[in-house]
Design an enzyme around this catalytic site. Sequence first.
Site, PDB file in Angstrom:
ATOM      1  N   HIS A 174      42.769 -74.341 -10.636  1.00  0.00           N
ATOM      2  CA  HIS A 174      41.592 -73.355 -10.277  1.00  0.00           C
ATOM      3  C   HIS A 174      41.934 -72.217  -9.410  1.00  0.00           C
ATOM      4  CE1 HIS A 174      41.934 -75.620  -6.427  1.00  0.00           C
ATOM      5  NE2 HIS A 174      40.975 -74.740  -6.050  1.00  0.00           N
TER       6      HIS A 174
HETATM    7  C1  UD1 Z   1      37.109 -73.237  -3.325  1.00  0.00           C
HETATM    8  C2  UD1 Z   1      38.070 -73.134  -2.196  1.00  0.00           C
HETATM    9  C3  UD1 Z   1      39.486 -73.559  -2.313  1.00  0.00           C
HETATM   10  C4  UD1 Z   1      39.359 -74.922  -2.931  1.00  0.00           C
HETATM   11  C5  UD1 Z   1      38.277 -74.950  -4.075  1.00  0.00           C
HETATM   12  C6  UD1 Z   1      38.059 -76.406  -4.701  1.00  0.00           C
HETATM   13  C7  UD1 Z   1      37.995 -71.055  -0.624  1.00  0.00           C
HETATM   14  C8  UD1 Z   1      38.301 -69.621  -0.418  1.00  0.00           C
HETATM   15  N1  UD1 Z   1      38.502 -71.796  -1.835  1.00  0.00           N
HETATM   16  O1  UD1 Z   1      37.614 -72.345  -4.350  1.00  0.00           O
HETATM   17  O2  UD1 Z   1      40.031 -73.733  -1.392  1.00  0.00           O
HETATM   18  O3  UD1 Z   1      40.656 -75.488  -3.176  1.00  0.00           O
HETATM   19  O4  UD1 Z   1      37.031 -74.498  -3.768  1.00  0.00           O
HETATM   20  O5  UD1 Z   1      37.133 -76.326  -5.750  1.00  0.00           O
HETATM   21  O6  UD1 Z   1      36.898 -71.706   0.087  1.00  0.00           O
HETATM   22  N2  UD1 Z   1      31.348 -72.556  -9.045  1.00  0.00           N
HETATM   23  C9  UD1 Z   1      30.179 -73.259  -9.652  1.00  0.00           C
HETATM   24  N3  UD1 Z   1      29.565 -74.344  -9.029  1.00  0.00           N
HETATM   25  C10 UD1 Z   1      29.895 -74.376  -7.718  1.00  0.00           C
HETATM   26  C11 UD1 Z   1      30.646 -73.918  -7.094  1.00  0.00           C
HETATM   27  C12 UD1 Z   1      31.430 -72.688  -7.649  1.00  0.00           C
HETATM   28  O7  UD1 Z   1      29.990 -73.055 -10.853  1.00  0.00           O
HETATM   29  O8  UD1 Z   1      29.215 -75.558  -7.397  1.00  0.00           O
HETATM   30  C13 UD1 Z   1      31.616 -71.264  -9.600  1.00  0.00           C
HETATM   31  C14 UD1 Z   1      31.330 -69.982  -8.820  1.00  0.00           C
HETATM   32  O9  UD1 Z   1      30.289 -69.187  -9.289  1.00  0.00           O
HETATM   33  C15 UD1 Z   1      32.690 -69.287  -8.995  1.00  0.00           C
HETATM   34  C16 UD1 Z   1      33.735 -70.290  -9.017  1.00  0.00           C
HETATM   35  O10 UD1 Z   1      33.102 -71.617  -9.417  1.00  0.00           O
HETATM   36  O11 UD1 Z   1      32.583 -68.409 -10.035  1.00  0.00           O
HETATM   37  C17 UD1 Z   1      34.686 -70.325  -7.751  1.00  0.00           C
HETATM   38  O12 UD1 Z   1      33.749 -70.903  -6.604  1.00  0.00           O
HETATM   39  P1  UD1 Z   1      34.269 -70.535  -5.350  1.00  0.00           P
HETATM   40  O13 UD1 Z   1      33.630 -71.430  -4.008  1.00  0.00           O
HETATM   41  O14 UD1 Z   1      34.041 -69.160  -5.067  1.00  0.00           O
HETATM   42  O15 UD1 Z   1      35.864 -70.927  -5.006  1.00  0.00           O
HETATM   43  P2  UD1 Z   1      36.906 -72.216  -5.613  1.00  0.00           P
HETATM   44  O16 UD1 Z   1      37.567 -71.235  -6.564  1.00  0.00           O
HETATM   45  O17 UD1 Z   1      35.827 -73.168  -5.964  1.00  0.00           O
END
Ligand code: UD1
Length: 384
Positions: A211
């Site tokens: 990820h």
């Molecule tokens: C975040 C953390 C990372 C951790 C990871 C575990 C930061 C900077 N990053 O990154 O350290 O290792 O989580 O998963 O805080 N999304 C969903 N559903 C959710 C949450 C997110 O669909 O419940 C989608 C969002 O729309 C986005 C993507 O997943 O497009 C990334 O989510 P985001 O929380 O921005 O960062 P992570 O890559 O998950």
Amino acid sequence: MRGSRIMLVAGARPNFMKVAPVLHALKDAGAQVILVHTGQHYDYAMSGTFFDDLGLPAPDHYLDVGSGSHAVQTARVMESFEPVLLATKPDWVLVAGDVNSTLACALVAAKLRETTGSRIAHIEAGLRSRDWRMPEEVNRVLTDRLSDLLLLPSRDAETNLLAEGITADRIAFAGNVMIDTLLSQLPMAKALDMPARYDVGRGGYVVVTLHRPSNVDDASSLENILEALAEIAEERTVIFPVHPRTAKNAGQFGLDDLVRRLRTTEPLGYREMLGLVEGAAAVLTDSGGLQEETTVLGVPCVTLREQTERPITLSEGTNRLAPWPLTAAGIVTSFREAVSPRTAGRPAPDGWDGHAADRIVAALRARNVNLRARAELPEPALQV
Ligand code: UD1
């Protein structure tokens, strides 16, 4: 005298397993615990299932911040957290790990220190990748700088903090809280018999998670990794719970044909994932937590990153870094080396023993946190 009020903040998936044992230990010790969930992760697969598996109560405050750019997400957490902190004025705010919610809440608490009297403790302090391109590295360094109490997950973290001028009186060795959760959940995870659900035998499959933006936001790097996984899949089943960010990008970059050669699933719950990893021949990952979990489980791990903020998993564990820059051939070679005759089990690093949360409670007690004495348990030794 009233008992101390301790606020615990959780926001994203890797936080929940760190916060759960601390919450349980604080409650056992008679603290009044306030649980805040920022809502950085909000899907049931990324959040709700973890609350269920880990026996976390519904949060006292849910901030519902959702996704956004780093600035937007961090700012939303700050805006929503400030009124909660002002209304509750806990004695301590405990933040965990390195996600945006961690830094956002530490920053709000630091700026309101005079008004609320709340002090800040960082669970999993002192880890460093020394790669400032990682948003998590920014979050780690700044959260440590803002915190009054730095709770170390491993001994090597202390050197990092001292080198940054943080004084020893702010540091306490806790050990790894995530391993508290792992050890307590392992029997239930094994009972799920996850390999059978995927119709594979123990040791007959590998587990993959991906990820990191540096791996999955760039088309050619995601393609390299998926090509390697597709090649590995010709020898062993590759089970791949796909993070939403990775699923979205693989589609946009036209890589779905490669993904289809793997056994993909939705993101798994905590116990399901643990049950799967425990029986795997190896794990390939860019996650931080899995590097630690595989070390304790004795499962070889290939980390798909240039460096790790958890070097103890290389020196004392089962982890190795794939050659950098990542290439399909380099990943496959690294995987083959990792699964070649299993290295004999090593003892887990110091403090990865299931008692880190008790040491956190002891560290707070040593800082005048007023908790009801636990008659039935001996006071755990505080190692500073
Ligand atoms: C975040 C953390 C990372 C951790 C990871 C575990 C930061 C900077 N990053 O990154 O350290 O290792 O989580 O998963 O805080 N999304 C969903 N559903 C959710 C949450 C997110 O669909 O419940 C989608 C969002 O729309 C986005 C993507 O997943 O497009 C990334 O989510 P985001 O929380 O921005 O960062 P992570 O890559 O998950």
